[in-house]
Design an enzyme around this catalytic site. Structure first.
Site, PDB file in Angstrom:
ATOM      1  N   HIS A   1       1.284  -1.600  -0.197  1.00  0.00           N
ATOM      2  CA  HIS A   1      -0.165  -0.076  -0.197  1.00  0.00           C
ATOM      3  C   HIS A   1       1.160   1.083  -0.163  1.00  0.00           C
ATOM      4  O   HIS A   1       1.958   1.284   0.313  1.00  0.00           O
ATOM      5  CB  HIS A   1      -0.880  -0.011   0.674  1.00  0.00           C
TER       6      HIS A   1
ATOM      7  N   ASP B   1      -0.418   4.483   1.209  1.00  0.00           N
ATOM      8  CA  ASP B   1      -1.045   5.072   1.780  1.00  0.00           C
ATOM      9  C   ASP B   1      -0.525   4.870   3.339  1.00  0.00           C
ATOM     10  O   ASP B   1       0.456   4.447   2.972  1.00  0.00           O
ATOM     11  CB  ASP B   1      -2.784   5.463   2.124  1.00  0.00           C
TER      12      ASP B   1
ATOM     13  N   ASP C   1       6.624   2.225   6.008  1.00  0.00           N
ATOM     14  CA  ASP C   1       4.960   1.825   5.970  1.00  0.00           C
ATOM     15  C   ASP C   1       4.542   2.801   4.925  1.00  0.00           C
ATOM     16  O   ASP C   1       3.736   3.769   5.172  1.00  0.00           O
ATOM     17  CB  ASP C   1       4.237   1.719   7.215  1.00  0.00           C
TER      18      ASP C   1
ATOM     19  N   GLU D   1      -4.815   1.029   3.081  1.00  0.00           N
ATOM     20  CA  GLU D   1      -4.676   0.482   4.225  1.00  0.00           C
ATOM     21  C   GLU D   1      -5.038   1.064   5.636  1.00  0.00           C
ATOM     22  O   GLU D   1      -5.260   0.219   6.100  1.00  0.00           O
ATOM     23  CB  GLU D   1      -3.926  -0.507   4.027  1.00  0.00           C
ATOM     24  N   GLU D   2      -4.605   1.930   5.896  1.00  0.00           N
ATOM     25  CA  GLU D   2      -3.944   2.619   6.860  1.00  0.00           C
ATOM     26  C   GLU D   2      -5.814   3.216   7.416  1.00  0.00           C
ATOM     27  O   GLU D   2      -5.811   3.475   8.983  1.00  0.00           O
ATOM     28  CB  GLU D   2      -3.257   4.144   6.473  1.00  0.00           C
TER      29      GLU D   2
ATOM     30  N   ASP E   1       4.372  -6.078   4.164  1.00  0.00           N
ATOM     31  CA  ASP E   1       4.402  -4.391   5.242  1.00  0.00           C
ATOM     32  C   ASP E   1       3.686  -4.793   6.526  1.00  0.00           C
ATOM     33  O   ASP E   1       3.079  -4.732   7.459  1.00  0.00           O
ATOM     34  CB  ASP E   1       2.306  -4.452   5.307  1.00  0.00           C
TER      35      ASP E   1
ATOM     36  N   HIS F   1     -24.407  20.600  35.375  1.00  0.00           N
ATOM     37  CA  HIS F   1     -23.251  21.490  36.120  1.00  0.00           C
ATOM     38  C   HIS F   1     -23.391  20.536  37.708  1.00  0.00           C
ATOM     39  O   HIS F   1     -23.842  20.076  37.966  1.00  0.00           O
ATOM     40  CB  HIS F   1     -24.089  22.534  36.372  1.00  0.00           C
TER      41      HIS F   1
ATOM     42  N   THR G   1     -16.555  21.843  34.933  1.00  0.00           N
ATOM     43  CA  THR G   1     -17.107  20.989  36.373  1.00  0.00           C
ATOM     44  C   THR G   1     -18.276  21.070  35.006  1.00  0.00           C
ATOM     45  O   THR G   1     -19.433  21.126  35.976  1.00  0.00           O
ATOM     46  CB  THR G   1     -17.550  22.299  37.889  1.00  0.00           C
TER      47      THR G   1
ATOM     48  N   ARG H   1      -7.414  -7.971  21.088  1.00  0.00           N
ATOM     49  CA  ARG H   1      -6.531  -8.387  20.083  1.00  0.00           C
ATOM     50  C   ARG H   1      -7.441  -9.897  19.938  1.00  0.00           C
ATOM     51  O   ARG H   1      -6.671 -10.400  21.031  1.00  0.00           O
ATOM     52  CB  ARG H   1      -5.527  -7.754  19.781  1.00  0.00           C
TER      53      ARG H   1
ATOM     54  N   HIS I   1       3.640   4.512  12.294  1.00  0.00           N
ATOM     55  CA  HIS I   1       2.688   5.146  12.889  1.00  0.00           C
ATOM     56  C   HIS I   1       3.573   6.104  13.487  1.00  0.00           C
ATOM     57  O   HIS I   1       2.118   6.887  14.554  1.00  0.00           O
ATOM     58  CB  HIS I   1       2.125   4.856  12.799  1.00  0.00           C
TER      59      HIS I   1
END
Length: 493
Positions: free
Chosen positions: A116, A118, A149, A183-184, A212, A244, A346, A359, A461
């Site tokens: 990729h 991008d 990357d 891709e990103e 990648d 508040h 506040t 993950r 990144h």
């Protein structure tokens, strides 16, 4: 007579291959400045796929990629993959996917290289030491957004094909390219394109190569697995408007308190996932895998120093790598709707949304994880007896990917790394998610390898992303050698 001469013939063939590699390697060395300039041109394009205002730059990047392949004599197509719907309801054209083909000999293996072009967002005020879109060479490191990357690896594959062409050497395999520009931000439209071209562009592909990813240390690596990603929103809503805290505090049950309370039940301080059924679904660590982890080059102290912490969850290499790669994790990423600007305010937020991910790993299934997490959070919330409402949504359900390290693709990778770098390859997994690997596997049924050339300290990144000259140039040689090794794999009928 023939049997007597066979060893001599093999020696001659071996010598020819060795001579060819030396000639190809010399060509790469003598053209490295040209390669750096090509990377400079590509890095200069702000192909940030997350910024719709930079979409023209992304389209320009795809055209530059196509033009590069055309200049090499490839059969090149720009494939329209439709439009992207924006939050305000407007639509925006997605960047076309570039495909290219070099060679169509049915007697040769055909490899498809995916990449990729991008990039992640980058601004010098984010903490970059150099202009992120101006490739800067400092002490042999090439700094720039997208350098590692994934622009340098994509270019290195093109340089590899060009080297064979320039020396009038026949490519040992047919080579196809698939290069995308989203891709990103989730590879919008690519899954549908792969499915649509399964019986055309991909029909004669034998193997798919993805570069990648990166090394774990200074030792070259082959990657055989990635984790998946189940990304959730947990929304708690109460009053009809923000309140508040001085006027209403102590009289209402606050959504933020509820949200923090349920988030605290997802994971223990030691990192144990508390959602029932998650840990039970994880494939056990085999003795063979444990031994593989023992052989990997990895220094815990260097790792701590690199990320700037003085304590980790685990103190030995095998446990740390296993929990980084092949066990699931829960990460709470942030809370939307809460006051997060500088200064004090506040306020009691009327609605707050937590963003967290799991993950996932084999043998977890996204649909099952979704139900487990949703049911669990609702059961925890119910015990609070709150009048507020909870809504749980899973917005991403990307599956993990795992390959067989005994496959001929990996044997070819080990051999190529040994020839180019004169060292054994590390066999590693990635803790992150590369959904396209699983898509390729499920849709095409082809065998896949991840063959990285990025360094362990490239800063993907992050600020000051870089690709070292060494990895870029030697990585090109690795790709050249790998094509030759894949040519030796017996073609399936």
């Amino acid at each position: 007579m023939t049997l007597f001469l066979l060893p001599s013939i093999l020696l001659v063939i071996s010598a020819v291959h060795a001579f060819q590699f030396e000639e190809l390697a010399h060509y790469v060395d003598s053209h490295q400045e040209e390669y750096v300039e090509a990377l400079r041109d590509w890095v200069a394009v702000e192909s940030d796929s997350s910024d719709v205002l930079k979409r023209p730059e992304l389209h320009r990047m795809m055209e530059m990629t196509a033009q590069k392949l055309r200049s090499m004599g490839g059969n090149v197509q720009l494939v329209d993959i439709g439009v992207q719907e924006l939050p305000d309801g407007q639509t925006l054209a997605l960047p076309k996917v570039v495909t290219g083909q070099f060679g169509s000999d049915p007697n040769k293996n055909t490899v498809c290289v995916y990449g990729h072009v991008d990039v992640q967002p980058a601004k010098i005020e984010d903490g970059w030491a150099t202009e992120p879109y101006n490739l800067t060479d400092i002490n042999g490191n090439l700094y720039g957004r997208g350098a590692s990357d994934n622009k340098a690896p994509v270019l290195a594959w093109m340089h590899a094909v060009e080297a064979y062409q320039a020396l009038n050497m026949e490519l040992p395999v047919n080579v196809k390219f698939v290069v995308e520009g989203m891709e990103e931000t989730g590879s919008n439209g690519l899954d549908a394109m792969i499915l649509a071209q399964r019986d055309t562009f991909f029909s004669d592909v034998d193997f798919i190569i993805i570069s990648d990813c990166g090394w774990l240390s200074r030792r070259p690596a082959l990657t055989y697995g990635t984790r998946g990603n189940c990304y959730f929103f947990a929304e708690v809503e109460g009053p009809k408007q923000d309140l508040h805290s001085g006027v209403y505090g102590g009289t209402v049950i606050e959504p933020m308190t509820d949200l923090i309370g349920i988030l605290d039940t997802l994971i223990s301080p030691s990192g144990k996932i508390l959602v029932p059924g998650i840990r039970e679904a994880v494939a056990p660590l085999s003795d063979e895998e444990w031994r593989m982890y023992q052989d990997i080059e990895f220094d815990i102290n260097d790792y701590k120093s690199k990320i700037g912490v003085n304590q980790l969850m685990y103190t030995n290499k095998v446990d740390l790598l296993a929990h980084r790669w092949r066990y699931p994790t829960v990460t709470i990423h942030g809370i939307e709707g809460a006051f997060s600007a500088p200064g004090s305010k506040t306020v009691i937020p009327a609605k707050v949304i937590a963003k967290f991910s799991i993950r996932q790993v084999p043998d977890m299934e996204p649909a099952v994880v979704k139900k487990q997490v949703t049911d669990y959070l609702h059961s925890v919330f119910a015990k609070r007896k709150s009048p507020n409402t909870l809504k749980v949504t899973m917005i991403i359900g990307a599956k993990p990917w795992l390959a067989d390290t005994k496959h001929a693709l990996y044997e070819a990778g080990r051999t190529a790394i040994k020839k180019v770098f004169d060292m054994e390859a590390d066999l590693i997994r990635e803790g992150g998610t590369i959904p396209i690997a699983r898509t390729f596997q499920d849709v095409t049924g082809k065998s896949i390898i991840m063959l990285p050339i990025g360094g362990f300290d490239d800063g993907l990144h992050s600020q000051n992303e870089k690709m070292s000259r060494y990895n870029y140039i030697e990585g090109t040689k690795l790709f050249i050698t790998y094509l030759n090794e894949v040519a030796q794999i017996k073609k399936s009928v």
